[in-house]
Design a protein around this motif. Structure first.
Motif, PDB file in Angstrom:
ATOM      1  N   PRO A  58       0.836  -1.208   0.000  1.00 53.52           N
ATOM      2  CA  PRO A  58       0.000   0.000   0.000  1.00 53.52           C
ATOM      3  C   PRO A  58       0.869   1.255   0.000  1.00 53.52           C
ATOM      4  O   PRO A  58       2.083   1.201   0.234  1.00 53.52           O
ATOM      5  N   SER A  59       0.242   2.383  -0.243  1.00 54.19           N
ATOM      6  CA  SER A  59       0.980   3.648  -0.293  1.00 54.19           C
ATOM      7  C   SER A  59       1.578   3.984   1.063  1.00 54.19           C
ATOM      8  O   SER A  59       0.982   3.719   2.119  1.00 54.19           O
ATOM      9  N   VAL A  60       2.767   4.551   1.032  1.00 50.30           N
ATOM     10  CA  VAL A  60       3.456   5.016   2.240  1.00 50.30           C
ATOM     11  C   VAL A  60       3.835   6.477   2.007  1.00 50.30           C
ATOM     12  O   VAL A  60       4.699   6.777   1.174  1.00 50.30           O
ATOM     13  N   ASN A  61       3.185   7.376   2.733  1.00 49.69           N
ATOM     14  CA  ASN A  61       3.478   8.792   2.597  1.00 49.69           C
ATOM     15  C   ASN A  61       4.495   9.233   3.646  1.00 49.69           C
ATOM     16  O   ASN A  61       4.771   8.510   4.615  1.00 49.69           O
ATOM     17  N   ARG A  62       5.022  10.389   3.471  1.00 51.84           N
ATOM     18  CA  ARG A  62       6.029  10.900   4.393  1.00 51.84           C
ATOM     19  C   ARG A  62       5.408  11.166   5.757  1.00 51.84           C
ATOM     20  O   ARG A  62       4.319  11.739   5.863  1.00 51.84           O
ATOM     21  N   GLN A  63       6.122  10.771   6.817  1.00 58.05           N
ATOM     22  CA  GLN A  63       5.678  10.994   8.182  1.00 58.05           C
ATOM     23  C   GLN A  63       6.612  11.967   8.890  1.00 58.05           C
ATOM     24  O   GLN A  63       7.817  12.033   8.596  1.00 58.05           O
ATOM     25  N   TYR A  64       6.045  12.718   9.835  1.00 59.39           N
ATOM     26  CA  TYR A  64       6.815  13.702  10.587  1.00 59.39           C
ATOM     27  C   TYR A  64       6.782  13.340  12.072  1.00 59.39           C
ATOM     28  O   TYR A  64       5.723  12.999  12.624  1.00 59.39           O
ATOM     29  N   PHE A  65       7.945  13.414  12.738  1.00 59.43           N
ATOM     30  CA  PHE A  65       8.072  13.053  14.142  1.00 59.43           C
ATOM     31  C   PHE A  65       8.669  14.221  14.922  1.00 59.43           C
ATOM     32  O   PHE A  65       9.457  15.022  14.377  1.00 59.43           O
ATOM     33  N   ASP A  66       8.318  14.319  16.195  1.00 59.12           N
ATOM     34  CA  ASP A  66       8.929  15.341  17.046  1.00 59.12           C
ATOM     35  C   ASP A  66      10.282  14.832  17.543  1.00 59.12           C
ATOM     36  O   ASP A  66      10.656  13.677  17.296  1.00 59.12           O
ATOM     37  N   PRO A  67      11.063  15.669  18.236  1.00 59.81           N
ATOM     38  CA  PRO A  67      12.403  15.228  18.696  1.00 59.81           C
ATOM     39  C   PRO A  67      12.376  13.988  19.587  1.00 59.81           C
ATOM     40  O   PRO A  67      13.392  13.287  19.704  1.00 59.81           O
ATOM     41  N   ASN A  68      11.237  13.676  20.192  1.00 62.24           N
ATOM     42  CA  ASN A  68      11.137  12.496  21.050  1.00 62.24           C
ATOM     43  C   ASN A  68      10.700  11.252  20.289  1.00 62.24           C
ATOM     44  O   ASN A  68      10.504  10.188  20.886  1.00 62.24           O
ATOM     45  N   GLY A  69      10.535  11.375  18.980  1.00 61.78           N
ATOM     46  CA  GLY A  69      10.150  10.225  18.179  1.00 61.78           C
ATOM     47  C   GLY A  69       8.652  10.005  18.074  1.00 61.78           C
ATOM     48  O   GLY A  69       8.219   8.994  17.503  1.00 61.78           O
TER      49      GLY A  69
END
Length: 737
Positions: free
Chosen positions: A696-707
């Protein structure tokens, strides 16, 4: 309307001017206006039409500008010789013959299929030949109109300045450039626009023939002042100094260099889009219009100071903000317009200085335009022939910046001397200081990037041709030799990395790892079939060739012969490829694939030509994807590499998938620096339901400094139209953050 034009051309004309006077002025004005309009509308029209024939390279525009500037110079030579050495009768008959011949050939302004290149020719020579056959004589005829009509105007209206007529012609050129992307291009196909241009040329020919016949009739009578002429000022008949004539060449040459170098520089970092060409050419013309309209617009000291300030700020845009603790992020629009502003100011300064050195005597008018057009052609000749063939990188950009700083310092020194101050020494020191700063920041020879705390870098190869610049560097680590690698750059963009350690040499790196969209696609197809036929469009360092088995057949398409040399000499992905058959097909992939027999079908077509700074738009249009689909097996895959720092190409390829009525997925892979894997994004089209279910599609993910997951990016953009050969726009897909 006629009163407005007549008033513009002769502000001192009295209200007693007759209708015949006004009609005469309108006839001159319309002829010059229409000729200038056609002269500059055909430039983006035919350049965009032939762009797909030469790989979508930005150098298509550079070569086209070389042709147009040289033909313009030829037209000015004709105007000068005819006006000075031919009788009025010969002038008339000769020009009418030229008009008739050009009008007959104007029907062939859109090149025929027989003129398409095969891929083996010299691109610049082929473009010059193609343009000469299709539009050469009509363009030459248009080029003669400005100076010749202005010369005739000074004969009919003694004492009046023809430079406002020149400003009017530049206004016509400017409107032509504006109307192309905003009026004609969105609503008409290029072939239809070519038919419109042909009709417009016939209208021009009728107007110009009327003026020519009228001048022929006047030549049999005593010269008549058709309108009250102002008292002619005292005009020197002394010969013009050589130094002044040299400035007529040098100043427009600098402006031409500024225009072409800026267009080239920005095109190679974003995309060779006609709208960018038009924006740059429009601003270039605007400086002509303002400079030649009236001397009040050009304030020497202010413009020169603005050139110095903006040039330094542009060069140091990445480092100057750090001095003040600022963070400035130049997106596509910011980068484009910052470069165009510097170009505009430099051209304004050059053309303003040119206008100050214009001849007052009409006798020198055509000679002035002759040398001016020669200077403009010199700028194009330098970039297209000298820089492309003898420079290893785009050094002309740095040369333009240094020349602009030098002229700015000279202008300020002259202004200071006129005010009774002698600042020559101070401004000479300023030139050395500012020029040194620009060279330091631009780093054209890459002196500053030769070493790092962790590794040493050695540039092993660098070259340049029509398609751009390529270079190879080796990076060797001080602490761990197993991390050493060789990297391939196209321009400033990494296009391939290969480890030097034999144990890691076959690992696919950068954008092509097994976890990337193309890696997953190839692995899946290899599980499904014992043998594959694969097409790779865009060779790079040949990393994708490492996936081949001894039962597979690989076709590697590449337009740039220097890339082929790099991939086969400095990297061994292609030489060591295990494919049963492998062939490198030199030439534009779209043209070469269109020539394939109908029974040639691929299991996988990997489109890997869009990650660089210059995106070949012609490989992303409906017509291109129709060709890919024609040579794709029913259960095959089209894997488009759409990683790009400036453009969001997802909505473009999504619209193409919808047009083809084919399933698709998006795959974003984050970077893994220790394995030399860069973040990448692929858009895969297929009707294989099992593949789409498994991956399936995998889009870009964003994480904070704590993961902690912050959010997921939706790469789609609403309102992006289906790109075609006739219309495509980068405006809606630019990344500005």
């Amino acid at each position: 309307m006629t009163r407005k034009i007549e008033s513009m051309m002769n502000p001192s004309a009295s209200g007693a001017a007759t209708a015949v006077d006004r009609r005469s002025v309108v006839l001159f004005a319309l002829t010059v206006f229409v000729s200038a309009y056609l002269l500059f509308q055909v430039q983006p029209l035919i350049s965009k039409f032939i762009l797909p024939w030469f790989g979508g390279s930005p150098s298509v525009w550079t070569a086209a500008m070389l042709f147009f500037q040289c033909v313009l110079f030829g037209g000015y030579v004709y105007a000068h010789l005819v006006s000075h050495y031919a009788s009025p009768r010969v002038q008339s008959w000769l020009h009418i013959a030229l008009l008739v011949g050009a009008a007959l050939l104007a029907f062939f302004v859109i090149p025929g299929e027989s003129l398409k290149p095969s891929g083996a020719e010299d691109p610049i020579g082929r473009i010059l030949l193609l343009l000469g056959v299709s539009v050469g004589l009509p363009y030459f005829c248009l080029a003669t109109t400005g100076p010749l009509i202005q010369y005739w105007y000074t004969q009919v209206f003694p004492g009046r300045s023809a430079y406002r007529l020149y400003a009017l012609s530049n206004l016509g050129s400017f409107l032509a450039l504006l109307s192309f992307p905003y009026l004609f291009e969105p609503n008409f196909e290029l072939t239809r626009m070519g038919h419109f241009w042909t009709v417009g040329f016939w209208v021009f020919a009728a107007l110009c023939a009327t003026v020519t016949v009228w001048m022929h009739r006047l030549s049999h009578r005593r010269p008549i002042h058709l309108a009250p002429a102002p008292a002619a000022p005292e005009v020197s008949v002394e010969p013009i100094a050589l130094r002044r004539r040299m400035s007529w060449v040098a100043l427009p040459a600098l402006a031409s260099l500024a225009f072409i170098a800026t267009t080239d520089h920005v095109s190679h970092n974003v995309a060779p889009e006609p709208r960018l060409w038009i924006a740059a050419l429009g601003l270039y013309l605007l400086t002509f219009i303002v400079s030649f309209d009236h001397p009040r617009w050009y304030r020497r000291a202010w413009v020169a100071a603005a050139v110095l300030i903006t040039t330094v700020l542009l060069s140091g845009r990445k480092e100057i903000p750090d001095w003040f603790g600022l963070e400035l992020d130049f997106g596509v629009a910011g980068m484009r317009w910052s470069h165009l502003i510097v170009m505009f100011l430099a051209c304004f300064m050059a053309h303003g200085e040119l206008y100050r050195r214009r001849p007052a005597n009409p006798r020198h008018l055509t000679e002035f335009y002759l040398w001016m057009s020669f200077g403009g052609a010199c700028g194009g000749l330098f970039v297209a022939l000298v820089a492309t063939n003898f420079f290893a990188d785009y050094y002309e950009w740095s040369l333009f910046l240094l020349a602009a700083i030098g002229l700015g310092c000279v202008v300020l020194a002259q202004e200071a001397a006129a005010a009774g101050r002698r600042l020559t020494g101070v401004l000479s020191a300023a030139f050395l200081l500012l020029g040194g700063a620009v060279l330091y920041w631009e780093d054209p020879l890459h002196w500053r990037s030769a070493a790092d705390d962790e590794y040493t870098e050695t540039l092993t190869h660098q070259s340049r041709n029509f398609y751009g610049t390529v270079s190879v560097a080796e990076r060797r680590y001080r602490d761990d030799p197993t991390k050493d690698y060789r990297v391939f750059f196209s321009g400033q963009v990494t296009h391939g990395v290969q480890f030097l350690d034999p144990a890691k040499r076959r690992q696919p790196t950068t954008y092509y790892s097994e976890g990337s969209g193309v890696g997953e696609t190839l692995r899946y197809a290899m599980e499904k079939k014992p043998s594959l036929r694969v097409a790779i469009i865009g060779l790079g360092a040949g990393t994708l060739a490492t996936y081949a088995r001894d039962t597979d057949d690989y076709d590697l398409y590449e337009i740039n012969p220097q890339v082929v040399e790099v991939a086969t000499r400095w990297f061994d992905n292609v030489p060591q490829c295990r494919a049963r058959t492998k062939q490198i097909i030199l030439g534009d992939a779209r043209l070469k694939m269109a020539e394939l027999p109908a029974d040639v079908r691929y299991d996988v077509i990997a489109l890997d030509a869009f990650s660089g700074g210059s995106v070949p738009i012609h490989l992303l249009t409906k017509e291109a994807f129709d060709i890919y689909r024609r040579h794709l097996k029913p259960d095959g895959f089209i894997a488009a590499h759409i990683t790009n720092a400036y453009l969001n190409l997802y909505p473009v390829v999504k619209r193409q998938a919808e047009h083809l009525n084919i399933g698709f997925r998006n795959k974003y892979q984050p970077g893994l620096p220790e394995r030399r894997i860069r973040h990448n994004q692929y858009f895969v089209m297929t009707n294989d339901a099992e593949y789409l279910r498994r991956y399936p599609s995998v889009n870009r993910q964003y994480f904070d400094p704590n993961g902690k997951l912050i959010g997921t990016q939706d790469p789609n953009l609403p309102g992006v139209p289906l790109w075609t050969d006739h219309f495509s726009s980068l405006n809606s897909i630019e990344i500005d953050d």
